[in-house]
Scaffold this motif. Sequence first.
Motif, PDB file in Angstrom:
ATOM      1  N   GLU B   1       0.583  -1.711  -0.369  1.00 14.62           N
ATOM      2  CA  GLU B   1      -0.314   0.484   0.106  1.00 14.62           C
ATOM      3  C   GLU B   1       0.622   0.915   0.123  1.00 14.62           C
ATOM      4  OE1 GLU B   1      -3.084  -2.238   2.938  1.00 14.62           O
ATOM      5  OE2 GLU B   1      -2.140   0.031   3.658  1.00 14.62           O
ATOM      6  N   ALA B  31      -8.877  15.947  -0.117  1.00 17.46           N
ATOM      7  CA  ALA B  31      -9.201  15.998   1.392  1.00 17.46           C
ATOM      8  C   ALA B  31      -7.871  14.939   2.054  1.00 17.46           C
ATOM      9  CB  ALA B  31      -9.997  15.768   2.112  1.00 17.46           C
ATOM     10  N   TYR B  33      -5.245  14.961   6.146  1.00 19.22           N
ATOM     11  CA  TYR B  33      -6.132  14.665   7.686  1.00 19.22           C
ATOM     12  C   TYR B  33      -4.510  14.461   8.761  1.00 19.22           C
ATOM     13  CZ  TYR B  33     -10.410  13.414   5.848  1.00 19.22           C
ATOM     14  OH  TYR B  33     -11.815  13.308   4.484  1.00 19.22           O
ATOM     15  N   LEU B  88       1.628   8.168  17.655  1.00 17.00           N
ATOM     16  CA  LEU B  88       2.276   7.830  16.470  1.00 17.00           C
ATOM     17  C   LEU B  88       1.529   9.280  15.872  1.00 17.00           C
ATOM     18  CD1 LEU B  88       2.680   5.473  14.351  1.00 17.00           C
ATOM     19  CD2 LEU B  88       0.440   4.890  14.520  1.00 17.00           C
ATOM     20  N   LEU B  90      -0.414   9.936  12.636  1.00 15.35           N
ATOM     21  CA  LEU B  90      -0.906   9.554  11.206  1.00 15.35           C
ATOM     22  C   LEU B  90      -1.743  10.254  10.200  1.00 15.35           C
ATOM     23  CD1 LEU B  90      -2.710   6.458  12.997  1.00 15.35           C
ATOM     24  CD2 LEU B  90      -1.149   6.371  10.985  1.00 15.35           C
ATOM     25  N   SER B  94      -8.761  11.763   1.536  1.00 14.67           N
ATOM     26  CA  SER B  94      -9.694  10.767   0.993  1.00 14.67           C
ATOM     27  C   SER B  94     -10.514  12.049   0.186  1.00 14.67           C
ATOM     28  CB  SER B  94     -10.796  10.591   2.305  1.00 14.67           C
ATOM     29  OG  SER B  94     -11.637  12.501   2.300  1.00 14.67           O
ATOM     30  N   THR B  98     -14.927   7.569   3.217  1.00 16.73           N
ATOM     31  CA  THR B  98     -13.864   6.986   2.419  1.00 16.73           C
ATOM     32  C   THR B  98     -12.216   7.683   3.028  1.00 16.73           C
ATOM     33  OG1 THR B  98     -14.513   4.814   2.328  1.00 16.73           O
ATOM     34  CG2 THR B  98     -12.417   4.410   2.689  1.00 16.73           C
ATOM     35  N   GLN B  99     -11.309   7.351   3.890  1.00 15.62           N
ATOM     36  CA  GLN B  99     -10.413   7.836   3.907  1.00 15.62           C
ATOM     37  C   GLN B  99      -8.547   6.133   4.324  1.00 15.62           C
ATOM     38  OE1 GLN B  99      -9.627   9.614   8.015  1.00 15.62           O
ATOM     39  NE2 GLN B  99     -11.092  11.179   6.956  1.00 15.62           N
ATOM     40  N   PHE B 101      -4.904   5.707   4.993  1.00 14.27           N
ATOM     41  CA  PHE B 101      -3.910   6.023   6.757  1.00 14.27           C
ATOM     42  C   PHE B 101      -2.479   6.131   5.257  1.00 14.27           C
ATOM     43  CE2 PHE B 101      -6.245   7.214   9.796  1.00 14.27           C
ATOM     44  CZ  PHE B 101      -7.626   7.390   9.570  1.00 14.27           C
ATOM     45  N   GLY B 102      -2.217   6.535   5.510  1.00 11.46           N
ATOM     46  CA  GLY B 102      -0.018   6.527   5.621  1.00 11.46           C
ATOM     47  C   GLY B 102      -0.167   5.275   6.971  1.00 11.46           C
ATOM     48  N   PRO B 103       0.894   5.085   6.931  1.00 14.34           N
ATOM     49  CA  PRO B 103       1.733   4.163   7.924  1.00 14.34           C
ATOM     50  C   PRO B 103       2.809   5.153   9.516  1.00 14.34           C
ATOM     51  CG  PRO B 103       3.983   4.828   6.177  1.00 14.34           C
ATOM     52  CD  PRO B 103       2.803   5.595   5.098  1.00 14.34           C
TER      53      PRO B 103
END
Lengths: 111, 110
Positions: B1, B31, B33, B88, B90, B94, B98-99, B101-103
């Motif tokens: 991913e 968008a 976040y 952490l 994050l 989006s 649905t969002q 996420f990065g690692p």
Amino acid sequence: GQQVMQIPQYQHVQEGEDFTTYCNSSTTLSNIQWYKQRPGGHPVFLIQLVKSGEVKKQKRLTFQFGEAKKNSSLHITATQTTDVGTYFCAGPEAAGNKLTFGGGTRVLVKP
Amino acid sequence: ETGVTQTPRHLVMGMTNKKSLKCEQHLGHNAMYWYKQSAKKPLELMFVYSLEERVENNSVPSRFSPECPNSSHLFLHLHTLQPEDSALYLCASSQADTQYFGPGTRLTVL
């Protein structure tokens, strides 16, 4: 504001057993989403439910959206060690781009 | 991913340091976040950017300063942090609800 609550916070499951985790919103939702975060990982989108009473399956995972569109459940059958992680539900706020996440259910599997 | 990337993956900083977290999304989303994740609050929304404009600032202390120079990049500038800011961080993007996420960046403040 909108609140999303999940129970239980922790779920200890014997490998091979079934369990269900629940999600409840303080407001009616246009949709509900579920995410899974493996230990040391990041949340990954699993599924979105939109219709009242909708049921969707992903292999051993069954997701359900309540009739009133305020609650949801995730049922896992024959739990495996690969199911370990934290499962979050989330619902969009009425306006804007925000998702309200529940506190998550952390699943621990006993081999 | 690899749709959403974050650097660095780990960061240790002193309370007097200034550092920046970087997020890049390759999904064409509009968008982005920033979330903070700690044992106390599993997913705490910090900032929301929509079409490069900040639309949400969830009472975040001014020692966190976001920047969104374009729709693909998001930064979080850090200065004078406290040990309780260790968490952490994050990033997500989006297009609709649905969002993705990065690692995350695991931040430790000494």
